[in-house]
Design an enzyme around this catalytic site. Structure first.
Site, PDB file in Angstrom:
ATOM      1  N   GLY A  19      11.329  -6.432  46.745  1.00  0.00           N
ATOM      2  CA  GLY A  19      10.267  -5.623  46.916  1.00  0.00           C
ATOM      3  C   GLY A  19      10.282  -5.742  48.522  1.00  0.00           C
ATOM      4  O   GLY A  19       9.291  -4.334  48.878  1.00  0.00           O
ATOM      5  N   MET A  20       9.420  -6.793  48.757  1.00  0.00           N
ATOM      6  CA  MET A  20       9.363  -7.052  50.176  1.00  0.00           C
ATOM      7  C   MET A  20      10.355  -7.706  51.317  1.00  0.00           C
ATOM      8  O   MET A  20      10.355  -7.332  52.750  1.00  0.00           O
ATOM      9  CB  MET A  20       8.406  -7.443  50.670  1.00  0.00           C
ATOM     10  CG  MET A  20       7.265  -8.019  50.202  1.00  0.00           C
ATOM     11  SD  MET A  20       6.312  -7.934  51.599  1.00  0.00           S
ATOM     12  CE  MET A  20       5.912  -9.749  51.679  1.00  0.00           C
ATOM     13  N   VAL A  23      16.676 -11.301  51.988  1.00  0.00           N
ATOM     14  CA  VAL A  23      16.961 -12.881  52.287  1.00  0.00           C
ATOM     15  C   VAL A  23      18.748 -12.826  52.347  1.00  0.00           C
ATOM     16  O   VAL A  23      19.847 -12.294  51.005  1.00  0.00           O
ATOM     17  CB  VAL A  23      16.703 -13.306  50.713  1.00  0.00           C
ATOM     18  CG1 VAL A  23      16.711 -14.913  50.987  1.00  0.00           C
ATOM     19  CG2 VAL A  23      15.448 -13.129  50.285  1.00  0.00           C
ATOM     20  N   LYS A  38      14.447 -14.726  55.790  1.00  0.00           N
ATOM     21  CA  LYS A  38      14.384 -13.957  54.214  1.00  0.00           C
ATOM     22  C   LYS A  38      13.990 -12.209  55.384  1.00  0.00           C
ATOM     23  O   LYS A  38      12.838 -12.907  56.713  1.00  0.00           O
ATOM     24  CB  LYS A  38      12.784 -13.171  54.142  1.00  0.00           C
ATOM     25  CG  LYS A  38      12.765 -12.916  52.722  1.00  0.00           C
ATOM     26  CD  LYS A  38      11.324 -12.900  51.831  1.00  0.00           C
ATOM     27  CE  LYS A  38      10.943 -11.905  51.167  1.00  0.00           C
ATOM     28  NZ  LYS A  38      10.164 -11.961  49.748  1.00  0.00           N
ATOM     29  N   ASP A 131       1.482 -13.804  42.681  1.00  0.00           N
ATOM     30  CA  ASP A 131       2.388 -12.736  42.636  1.00  0.00           C
ATOM     31  C   ASP A 131       3.178 -13.453  41.896  1.00  0.00           C
ATOM     32  O   ASP A 131       4.320 -13.671  41.868  1.00  0.00           O
ATOM     33  CB  ASP A 131       3.202 -11.654  43.466  1.00  0.00           C
ATOM     34  CG  ASP A 131       4.048 -10.837  43.322  1.00  0.00           C
ATOM     35  OD1 ASP A 131       4.126 -10.679  41.900  1.00  0.00           O
ATOM     36  OD2 ASP A 131       5.032 -10.592  44.085  1.00  0.00           O
TER      37      ASP A 131
HETATM   38  P1  ATP Z   1       9.172  -9.847  45.750  1.00  0.00           P
HETATM   39  O1  ATP Z   1       9.240  -8.700  46.827  1.00  0.00           O
HETATM   40  O2  ATP Z   1       8.742  -8.924  44.503  1.00  0.00           O
HETATM   41  O3  ATP Z   1       9.218 -10.618  45.761  1.00  0.00           O
HETATM   42  P2  ATP Z   1      11.695 -10.407  44.104  1.00  0.00           P
HETATM   43  O4  ATP Z   1      11.151 -11.464  44.153  1.00  0.00           O
HETATM   44  O5  ATP Z   1      12.542  -9.668  43.311  1.00  0.00           O
HETATM   45  O6  ATP Z   1      10.465  -9.168  44.830  1.00  0.00           O
HETATM   46  P3  ATP Z   1      12.920 -11.602  47.381  1.00  0.00           P
HETATM   47  O7  ATP Z   1      11.791 -12.531  46.789  1.00  0.00           O
HETATM   48  O8  ATP Z   1      13.126 -10.331  49.115  1.00  0.00           O
HETATM   49  O9  ATP Z   1      12.639 -10.685  45.649  1.00  0.00           O
HETATM   50  O10 ATP Z   1      14.068 -12.791  46.711  1.00  0.00           O
HETATM   51  C1  ATP Z   1      15.576 -11.686  46.596  1.00  0.00           C
HETATM   52  C2  ATP Z   1      16.319 -12.820  45.765  1.00  0.00           C
HETATM   53  O11 ATP Z   1      16.933 -13.638  46.753  1.00  0.00           O
HETATM   54  C3  ATP Z   1      15.589 -13.552  44.885  1.00  0.00           C
HETATM   55  O12 ATP Z   1      15.667 -12.620  43.506  1.00  0.00           O
HETATM   56  C4  ATP Z   1      16.303 -14.589  44.886  1.00  0.00           C
HETATM   57  O13 ATP Z   1      17.556 -14.615  43.980  1.00  0.00           O
HETATM   58  C5  ATP Z   1      17.483 -14.679  46.207  1.00  0.00           C
HETATM   59  N1  ATP Z   1      16.380 -15.648  47.018  1.00  0.00           N
HETATM   60  C6  ATP Z   1      14.549 -15.801  47.662  1.00  0.00           C
HETATM   61  N2  ATP Z   1      14.163 -17.135  48.233  1.00  0.00           N
HETATM   62  C7  ATP Z   1      15.368 -17.335  48.161  1.00  0.00           C
HETATM   63  C8  ATP Z   1      15.666 -18.990  48.393  1.00  0.00           C
HETATM   64  N3  ATP Z   1      14.582 -19.766  49.347  1.00  0.00           N
HETATM   65  N4  ATP Z   1      16.930 -19.395  48.377  1.00  0.00           N
HETATM   66  C9  ATP Z   1      17.893 -18.817  47.615  1.00  0.00           C
HETATM   67  N5  ATP Z   1      17.749 -17.653  47.774  1.00  0.00           N
HETATM   68  C10 ATP Z   1      16.522 -16.792  47.473  1.00  0.00           C
HETATM   69 MG    MG Z   2      10.209 -13.152  45.672  1.00  0.00          MG
END
Ligand code: ATP
Ligand code: MG
Length: 395
Positions: A19-20, A23, A38, A131
């Site tokens: 959502g935000m 990555v 990110k 969250d």
């Molecule tokens: P929100 O924006 O509500 O947090 P979300 O958690 O589904 O939504 P993101 O936090 O943007 O989405 O993360 C997207 C994806 O990137 C995650 O589902 C994960 O698979 C991957 N990801 C995020 N952070 C890392 C990290 N530090 N190392 C490896 N993969 C990551």
């Molecule tokens: Mg997330």
């Protein structure tokens, strides 16, 4: 973006998006290590609110240093694009893990204890997550839980901090409050605490409610509060207690029902008050399920029993085996009769009377008559989609 250099990072591949943000996996060319970057989506980069939220995410998370919280390395901006550099995790999110069903109890307790420990560390530094949900919990290939995205977190005003607060600091707080647009409930609907759904001020106990909803899903493979619309989910969070987890998964220890129910108390005064309390209870569940396992383990016999006691030992061993088999048979019988027991579930909540229930042939819909006195007089016909649909009048 892939193959490009962003500041001193080379972007290697996409890891996912939410959502935000988006990555990516990248290499830090200065330090020669792999990192996760990110980014805000390009259209959001122009959004001042999103920018500030991101900066806050970096600030809150970088003040935390814990083995079960994803480490933040850097917050920077390149060509107008803000990004966070963080520890690159290998494994999958809890959301991905739960797609294949509930976790074994031992795993649930191990990961749950790690998450509770991370929340305890964050809360004692005055940082709320706001969250907590399966998508924000990563499980590494080495089996460690890592909490991601302290993105919606804001410092908890401690009594001491409040005493030192001056008017200018209050003004900043109010400005920050508006970042998530006033009155709008931030966080993810299905894991929100009742006070979050109501748009009230949050505290550490709100994270514990969300964590309770995550534990419920880890135990059963089903969301604690489900529904097709935000309104239905809100109603479930505010007014309904989920079916106890052992109902879906009879192999769970019964104490886990109590732990999850305490985390999911609607009234925060009745809930776990700290993450440390919740962690201690998870450890207690672990200890009692381990000691239950020890009781049924028969101690190994000495390798070479002296001749004279050999017949006694054999008779004894046969006796123990019979007892264990008898016990297992009784336990199985008890469990099979248990699962056949009738369970009552309230499906309608009208103040007047409801009669003549009938299920559709596929069992997915219930229709019934509703009215002030349907036992003797006429009533209206209603249909309800099971399990959580709102009753709809059809005549
Ligand atoms: P929100 O924006 O509500 O947090 P979300 O958690 O589904 O939504 P993101 O936090 O943007 O989405 O993360 C997207 C994806 O990137 C995650 O589902 C994960 O698979 C991957 N990801 C995020 N952070 C890392 C990290 N530090 N190392 C490896 N993969 C990551
Ligand atoms: Mg997330």
């Amino acid at each position: 973006m892939i193959g490009q250099s962003v500041s001193h990072y080379r972007v290697l591949e996409s890891l996912g998006s939410g959502g935000m943000g988006v990555v990516y996996k990248a290499r830090d060319e200065n330090l020669g290590r792999l990192v996760a970057l990110k980014f805000l989506p390009p259209e959001m980069a122009k959004d001042h609110q999103a920018m500030e939220r991101m900066r806050r995410e970096a600030r809150s998370a970088s003040s935390l240093n814990h083995p079960h919280i994803c480490t933040i390395y850097d917050f920077d901006e390149y060509d107008g694009q803000p990004f966070i550099a963080m520890e690159l995790l290998e494994g999958e999110t809890l959301q991905q893990m739960l797609a294949s069903g509930p976790l074994p109890t031992e795993r649930l307790i191990e990961l749950g204890t790690q998450i509770a420990d991370a929340l305890d560390a964050a809360h004692s530094k005055g940082v709320l997550h706001r969250d907590i949900k399966p998508a924000n919990i990563f499980v590494t290939d080495r089996g460690h839980a890592k909490i991601l995205d302290f993105g919606l977190a804001k410092p908890v005003p401690t009594r001491q901090a409040l005493a030192q607060t001056d008017v200018s600091a209050l003004a900043t707080d109010i400005a920050e409050e508006h970042l998530t647009s006033p009155g709008s409930a931030v966080g993810t609907v299905a894991y929100m605490a009742p006070e979050q759904a109501r748009g009230l001020e949050l505290d550490p106990r709100s994270d514990l409610f969300s964590f309770g909803a995550v534990l419920y899903e880890m135990a059963t493979g089903r969301p604690a509060f489900a529904g097709n619309t935000v309104a239905v989910i809100h109603d479930a969070i505010l007014n309904r207690d989920p079916v106890p987890p052992t109902n879906w998964n009879p192999d769970l220890p019964a104490e886990l029902d109590r732990v999850i129910a305490t985390a999911l108390e609607k009234d925060r005064e009745m809930r776990y008050q700290t993450a440390a309390e919740l962690r201690a209870d998870l450890k207690r569940v672990k200890r009692s399920s381990e000691s239950a396992a020890r009781i049924v383990t028969v101690a190994p016999a000495p390798r070479r029993p002296p001749r004279r006691i050999l017949p006694i030992a054999i008779a004894g061993a046969l006796g123990v085996a019979l007892l264990v088999l008898g016990g297992l048979w009784l336990a199985r019988r008890a469990r099979s009769t248990d699962t056949k027991q009738t369970r009552w579930e309230q499906l309608t909540r009208f103040t007047d009377s409801v009669t003549s229930p009938a299920f559709s042939p596929d069992g997915r819909m219930l229709n019934f008559l509703r009215g002030p006195n349907t036992f003797t007089g006429p009533g209206q016909i209603y249909v309800k989609l099971l399990p959580e649909g709102d009753p709809v009048q059809v005549n």
